[in-house]
Design a protein around this motif. Structure first.
Motif, PDB file in Angstrom:
ATOM      1  N   MET A 132      70.745   8.295  14.033  1.00 27.53           N
ATOM      2  CA  MET A 132      69.997   9.109  14.827  1.00 27.53           C
ATOM      3  C   MET A 132      70.254   8.525  16.322  1.00 27.53           C
ATOM      4  N   LYS A 160      70.688  13.757  14.846  1.00 26.88           N
ATOM      5  CA  LYS A 160      71.305  13.353  13.679  1.00 26.88           C
ATOM      6  C   LYS A 160      72.747  13.474  13.720  1.00 26.88           C
ATOM      7  N   SER A 372      66.244  18.075  12.689  1.00 31.70           N
ATOM      8  CA  SER A 372      66.010  17.257  11.614  1.00 31.70           C
ATOM      9  C   SER A 372      66.235  17.752  10.356  1.00 31.70           C
TER      10      SER A 372
END
Length: 533
Positions: A132, A160, A372
């Motif tokens: 991340m 990410k 996400s």
């Protein structure tokens, strides 16, 4: 004979109307294909690595990559290590647009995609379980080259890394770059200022595991996407031209409805509601976005389009259902709740999904639901489910049209018992309704294709595949098709001016009941034909 214009208009006039509408449809494609440029433009930027020599109050200073007050720059991180510059003191600066260029409100929106250039290093590899990246980013604007930068937004975001190293991870391959996916970075609903500045920091904190295991980042690349000003002007002009035409035919249609002695039937109400939704999506409020910083225009446009889609899909279901002459119950909206309910529910779900991203972006333009894993899976699921539902809807509509055709064909068995003139009249009506059904089916197919392509095109950066190039002709052609279809439906299904007979007075319009249950006498039929002439 009393009824709708499609029943009473002569074949010659009907052909003339059809040819005129076809010419306008061709013109709508040509407007986009010949006069408008491509809908969007993508510009590539490489971030400049600036050195923050100030140790206090860092957020009060913006770092310019070039110009009179440009920052102190370094070429690469090896130079930073030689100068003992820490990673926390490096700022990646990107000026939008490129030098000697200006942004314009005609660009309507700005979408920015980010990509990291990461080199393979045996001692600093990307974490296998997916690293991340913490991004400390600020966005500012100014309208002339001498004024100070004004902050628009500042945020700390997580993205990410999804990178793949195709070569073997051996010492001889050090320095080769990973193949990293594009990341959503920024989306603005309006481009009200001439110059924008993006400052990106990658803060490192080994104790808190911030930006640890993200590899050896060499550069940051951005891709800025905005709508072409030329396409915007053509699009606005088209909306401005079509708005009064639909508004006029809608007022004319409803005036004819109110002239009848009976209340309007369900199909007539749905046609009027369709005209209202088309007018709502036509009204060129985008003209105001050229002079005002309306960042909510993208969300407002999605809402308008969603309302029109809901109305159009519901109308087609009721339109086909009201043409099934043997159906036990008609002229009641409650009869179609099983078909219309899922359409409304699906549209509401898409609205919630849109609010979860573009609604939040009104305050934080760096927010993305794709950032996400959960958001990406949810967004992908919405796109896939929406595409499947659109295809299933089209198949169901085809089934309903097939039922209407079978129903109408069954009625033809009673035609030989009629007189020759009456038989020819009803055969003409059957052909007209079948042709209109086929046109409806073609419009539905094009609408479903446009919906699927627009959803995939909107999320193509997240699919990490080649984009289907949706050109200007397709946009203007489909938009023109919607308007022409709504115009034709309101015109052809307006009550005929020749006579308002007893059928309308009793609320049994020939729009709903095509064939009389009882054969009229010859003298009455002849008198009716003379009156219709």
């Amino acid at each position: 004979m009393a009824g709708a214009i499609i029943e009473n208009m002569s074949t010659k006039k009907l052909v003339i109307v059809g040819v005129i509408l076809l010419l306008f449809q061709v013109l709508s494609f040509l407007v986009g294909g010949l006069f408008a440029p491509s809908p969007t433009t993508a510009i590539h930027y490489v971030a400049t690595k600036c050195v923050d020599v100030r140790k206090h109050n860092q957020q009060s200073k913006w770092f310019m990559p070039w110009g009179p007050h440009q920052c102190e720059k370094i070429r690469d991180f090896s130079e930073a290590m030689a100068m003992r510059i820490q990673a926390n003191d490096i700022v990646f600066a990107v000026h939008i647009p490129l030098p000697n260029k200006e942004m314009s409100p005609w660009f309507q929106f700005m979408l920015v995609i980010l990509q990291f250039d990461i080199a393979f290093n045996l001692n600093n590899q990307i974490a296998e379980d997916g690293a991340m990246v913490t991004i400390d980013v600020g966005l500012a604007y100014r309208d002339d080259i001498l004024s100070e930068w004004t902050e628009i937004a500042h945020s700390r975001e997580l993205r990410k890394l999804s990178c793949n190293f195709t070569a073997p991870k051996k010492p001889e391959n050090e320095g080769r770059h990973y193949d990293c996916d594009l990341m959503p970075f920024l989306e603005l609903g309006s481009v009200a200022h001439k110059y924008y500045l993006v400052n990106i920091r990658l803060p490192v904190n080994e104790r808190k595991r911030v930006n640890v295991g993200i590899g050896e980042i060499k550069d940051i690349q951005l891709v800025g996407i905005h709508q072409n000003g030329g396409f915007t002007k053509v699009w606005f002009a088209m909306k401005t031209f079509l708005t009064p035409s639909i508004l006029i035919i809608m007022v004319w249609y409803w005036r004819r409805i109110t002239l009848m002695t009976r209340p309007p039937v369900l199909l007539e109400k749905m046609i009027f509601a369709l005209g209202i939704s088309m007018t709502f999506i036509n009204i060129p409020v985008e003209w105001f976005s050229v002079g005002f910083n309306w960042t909510w225009m993208l969300l407002f446009g999605d809402i308008r389009q969603g309302i029109f889609y809901t109305m159009l899909l519901s109308f087609w279901i009721i339109f086909c259902g009201e043409h099934m002459m043997d159906q036990a119950e008609r002229n009641r909206f409650a009869v179609y709740w099983k078909q219309v309910g899922p359409i409304v529910f699906g549209s509401f779900c898409l609205f919630i999904f849109d609010m979860c991203e573009r609604g939040v972006q009104l305050k934080n333009p760096f927010y993305s639901i794709w950032a996400s894993d959960v958001g990406t899976e949810l967004a992908m699921a919405f796109i896939i489910v929406a595409g499947i539902c659109a295809c299933l809807y089209f198949l169901f509509l085809c089934f309903m049209v097939f039922q209407v055709f079978r129903n109408i064909s069954g009625k033809r068995s009673s035609l030989p018992a009629m007189s020759r003139a009456r038989r020819l009249h009803y055969e003409g009506l059957i052909f007209r309704f079948k042709f209109l059904m086929l046109v409806t089916l073609a419009c539905a197919a094009m609408t479903v294709i446009f919906f699927i392509i627009s959803q995939v095109n909107e999320g193509h950066w997240h699919w990490d595949e080649h984009t289907v190039q949706v050109n200007s002709a397709f946009f203007t052609g489909i938009y023109g098709m919607w308007n022409l279809y709504v115009f034709a439906i309101m015109f052809l299904y307006a009550p005929s001016h020749k006579r308002y007979g007893d059928e309308q007075s009793n609320g049994k319009s020939s729009v709903v009941r095509r064939y009389p249950r009882k054969r009229p006498s010859a003298s009455r039929s002849t008198a009716s034909k003379r009156r219709s002439r």
